[in-house]
Design a protein around this motif. Structure first.
Motif, PDB file in Angstrom:
ATOM      1  N   THR A   1      -9.596 -57.618  50.991  1.00 41.93           N
ATOM      2  CA  THR A   1      -8.815 -57.088  49.870  1.00 41.93           C
ATOM      3  C   THR A   1      -7.402 -56.708  50.273  1.00 41.93           C
TER       4      THR A   1
ATOM      5  N   GLY B   1     -16.869 -51.872  53.373  1.00 42.73           N
ATOM      6  CA  GLY B   1     -17.824 -52.092  54.459  1.00 42.73           C
ATOM      7  C   GLY B   1     -17.597 -53.451  55.073  1.00 42.73           C
TER       8      GLY B   1
ATOM      9  N   ALA C   1     -10.453 -62.708  55.168  1.00 39.70           N
ATOM     10  CA  ALA C   1     -10.708 -61.493  55.959  1.00 39.70           C
ATOM     11  C   ALA C   1     -10.602 -61.820  57.444  1.00 39.70           C
TER      12      ALA C   1
HETATM   13  N1  SAH Z   1      -6.331 -61.030  50.397  1.00 42.28           N
HETATM   14  C1  SAH Z   1      -5.271 -60.093  50.754  1.00 42.28           C
HETATM   15  C2  SAH Z   1      -5.033 -60.057  52.253  1.00 42.28           C
HETATM   16  C3  SAH Z   1      -6.248 -59.718  53.070  1.00 42.28           C
HETATM   17  S1  SAH Z   1      -5.816 -59.303  54.748  1.00 42.28           S
HETATM   18  C4  SAH Z   1      -3.986 -60.524  50.057  1.00 42.28           C
HETATM   19  O1  SAH Z   1      -3.633 -61.703  50.178  1.00 42.28           O
HETATM   20  O2  SAH Z   1      -3.352 -59.695  49.405  1.00 42.28           O
HETATM   21  C5  SAH Z   1      -7.397 -59.229  55.458  1.00 42.28           C
HETATM   22  C6  SAH Z   1      -8.229 -57.994  55.070  1.00 42.28           C
HETATM   23  O3  SAH Z   1      -9.546 -58.220  55.537  1.00 42.28           O
HETATM   24  C7  SAH Z   1      -7.732 -56.686  55.719  1.00 42.28           C
HETATM   25  O4  SAH Z   1      -7.536 -55.696  54.750  1.00 42.28           O
HETATM   26  C8  SAH Z   1      -8.875 -56.307  56.647  1.00 42.28           C
HETATM   27  O5  SAH Z   1      -9.092 -54.905  56.743  1.00 42.28           O
HETATM   28  C9  SAH Z   1     -10.057 -56.987  55.985  1.00 42.28           C
HETATM   29  N2  SAH Z   1     -11.172 -57.229  56.884  1.00 42.28           N
HETATM   30  C10 SAH Z   1     -11.130 -57.507  58.213  1.00 42.28           C
HETATM   31  N3  SAH Z   1     -12.366 -57.646  58.694  1.00 42.28           N
HETATM   32  C11 SAH Z   1     -13.222 -57.452  57.668  1.00 42.28           C
HETATM   33  C12 SAH Z   1     -14.633 -57.450  57.532  1.00 42.28           C
HETATM   34  N4  SAH Z   1     -15.431 -57.698  58.559  1.00 42.28           N
HETATM   35  N5  SAH Z   1     -15.146 -57.204  56.326  1.00 42.28           N
HETATM   36  C13 SAH Z   1     -14.357 -56.964  55.250  1.00 42.28           C
HETATM   37  N6  SAH Z   1     -13.013 -56.949  55.319  1.00 42.28           N
HETATM   38  C14 SAH Z   1     -12.457 -57.186  56.506  1.00 42.28           C
END
Ligand code: SAH
Ligand code: DHB
Ligand code: MG
Length: 222
Positions: free
Chosen positions: A66, A116, A140
């Motif tokens: 997100t 989570g 992510a």
């Molecule tokens: N989609 C967003 C950018 C996402 S950046 C946009 O374009 O505006 C990647 C995100 O994934 C970061 O907030 C990070 O905290 C999250 N992330 C990293 N590892 C993760 C995991 N195992 N589970 C869920 N989220 C994760």
């Protein structure tokens, strides 16, 4: 070609075709103020996600990763009034920023931020018997990309669209000998898309304000 040229062209295209509004500007401003990394999709990429969701006629969207909800806003704006978007985020801080941004956008009723590890949240969605998603945006931790594609297949229907962000990473994807877990994960996801009998996919290189990267797209088959 240089980053300077890519940025100049992206600025032209974005101002013309994917202009910012107060909600999008405020979302990035609040994300920056909270110290989130500046790794949201670019505006013209957000608009691409929105158009793809509209082409899909998407009622249900799943986002994995997100951050501050910037891509979430573009995607959720494609939904009809009875639509629903679930977005999965590891960091409670990121999720809080995203909830604020989605509320300001008037999208809080249509969207749900689940906090989570995404692998846990995805298993929970399957356990809950969640209705199939029409579009999944995977953005992510890249090491888990093959797992995210596998879970996406379980959570979609024939005709659904799965999109994977950041599949090129300045060309590193082509290095078969890489020891970078993120690149290995992305290569494994692309190889899964290539061979999986339930997927038909492709991948494209992109340049722009966010550098040299790319998207993979896969359609879920019968
Ligand atoms: N989609 C967003 C950018 C996402 S950046 C946009 O374009 O505006 C990647 C995100 O994934 C970061 O907030 C990070 O905290 C999250 N992330 C990293 N590892 C993760 C995991 N195992 N589970 C869920 N989220 C994760
Ligand atoms: C990174 C992650 C992203 O999702 C992105 O679009 C750009 C960069 C990163 O982790 O560096
Ligand atoms: Mg990304």
């Amino acid at each position: 070609m240089t980053q300077q040229q890519w940025t100049a062209v992206d600025t032209y295209l974005t101002e013309l075709l994917a202009p910012a509004d107060e909600v999008l500007t405020a979302a990035l401003r609040d994300s920056d103020a909270a110290g989130l990394p500046q790794i949201s999709v670019a505006p013209n990429q957000g608009k691409l996600l929105q158009l793809l969701a509209q082409v899909q006629g998407a009622h249900r969207i799943l986002e994995i990763g997100t951050l501050g909800g910037y891509s979430t806003i573009w995607l959720a704006r494609a939904l009809p009034a009875d639509g629903h978007l679930v977005t999965l985020e590891y960091s409670p801080v990121h999720a809080d920023v995203a909830r604020g941004n989605l509320a300001r956008a008037g999208l809080d009723k249509l969207t749900e931020v689940r906090v989570g590890p995404a692998l846990d949240s995805l298993a929970e969605l399957v356990d809950e018997g969640a209705a199939p998603f029409d579009l999944v945006f995977i953005d992510a931790d890249k090491a888990n990309n093959p797992h995210y594609v596998e879970w996406s297949i379980k959570l979609t229907r024939p005709g659904s669209l799965i999109i994977v962000d950041n599949v090129v990473r300045s060309g590193r994807v082509a290095d078969a000998a890489t020891t970078d877990a993120a690149v290995q994960g992305t290569r494994a996801a692309l190889e899964l898309i290539a061979r999986h009998p339930k997927l038909a996919g492709t991948a494209l290189q992109t340049v722009g304000t966010k550098g040299y990267d790319g998207f993979a797209l896969a359609r879920v088959l019968d």
